[in-house]
Design an enzyme around this catalytic site. Structure first.
Site, PDB file in Angstrom:
ATOM      1  N   ALA A 123      18.015  -6.545  29.303  1.00  0.00           N
ATOM      2  CA  ALA A 123      17.457  -7.431  30.329  1.00  0.00           C
ATOM      3  C   ALA A 123      16.011  -7.075  30.640  1.00  0.00           C
ATOM      4  CB  ALA A 123      18.303  -7.365  31.604  1.00  0.00           C
ATOM      5  N   HIS A 159      20.279  -7.702  21.453  1.00  0.00           N
ATOM      6  CA  HIS A 159      21.664  -7.578  20.960  1.00  0.00           C
ATOM      7  C   HIS A 159      21.987  -8.697  19.962  1.00  0.00           C
ATOM      8  CE1 HIS A 159      22.053  -4.920  24.434  1.00  0.00           C
ATOM      9  NE2 HIS A 159      21.814  -5.931  25.237  1.00  0.00           N
TER      10      HIS A 159
END
Length: 234
Positions: A123, A159
């Site tokens: 994030a 990811h």
């Protein structure tokens, strides 16, 4: 001159928190004695204190003091005076919401463009892009805006996962979701695989780590970019 490390993940399979990045971090934060950690993304709902303790333990290996941004009475002043900043992973919607509601997004952007050494994971990497619209996270809260720092002229999908051959159903693949994004947006997207990161030095954005990245540009077929390559979308 911008000075960022933007990592897909904090922990690679079988490793401990940030251990695969320690050699890079040792150089990246070589002039910092104290680092401010932004714990707002709160993975799994972890508390700000517990998350900061996790970051503090990792940076003990580099003899760098870690203080959570939530510990300051005036977080904006803390960022304005920070020697270095690390924004951890978790939920990007929550992270962006808290940065806006605490009036910190513009301050963080300003400091980054001044050359503040910055580390993002997951994030914390998402928010370095033009917008947070290519995050994988659930929209558990509604931030005031999807616009983020724009330290790099593209978005990042941390990811990043490739389709698994032989699996009949995985729902929408990451590639499909990014293609949907490009039906409405023209911002390039970097699919950043686990154990990979982007080193930002001024206007040069270099892919690092052992794996290639998957690159998505509106109107073009996705392609691979090898580690060590410069990300250039001009």
């Amino acid at each position: 001159m911008k000075n960022l490390l933007l990592a897909s993940t904090s922990t690679v399979f079988g490793g401990s928190y940030l251990d695969y990045l320690l050699p890079e971090l040792n150089n990246h934060f070589k002039d910092a004695e104290r680092l401010i950690f932004i714990p707002y993304a709160r993975p799994g709902g972890i508390t700000h204190d517990s998350y900061t303790d996790k970051a503090r333990e990792a940076f003990d290996n580099l003899d760098i003091e870690v203080v959570g941004l939530h510990e300051f009475n005036d977080p904006k002043a803390a960022l304005q005076n920070a020697e270095a900043v690390f924004t951890g992973g978790g939920n990007t919607f929550l992270l962006v919401d808290q940065l806006y509601k605490n009036d910190l997004m513009a301050t963080l952007r300003e400091r980054i463009f001044e050359g503040l050494p910055y580390l993002g994971t997951s994030a914390g990497t998402n928010i370095a892009g033009v917008s947070m619209q290519t995050t994988n996270d659930m929209p558990i809260i509604y931030p005031p805006s999807f616009k983020t720092i724009g330290a790099v002229p593209f978005n990042i999908n941390p990811h990043y996962l490739d389709p698994i051959e032989g699996i009949e159903h995985m729902g929408e693949t990451r590639e499909t979701r990014i293609a949907e994004f490009h039906h409405f947006n023209t911002i390039p997207v970097v699919g950043l695989r686990e154990g990979s990161w982007i080193a930002v030095n001024g206007k040069t954005n270099t892919l690092k780590g052992s794996l290639s990245a998957r690159i998505f540009e509106a109107g073009k077929k996705p392609y691979e970019l090898e580690s060590g390559s410069v990300l250039n979308f001009d």
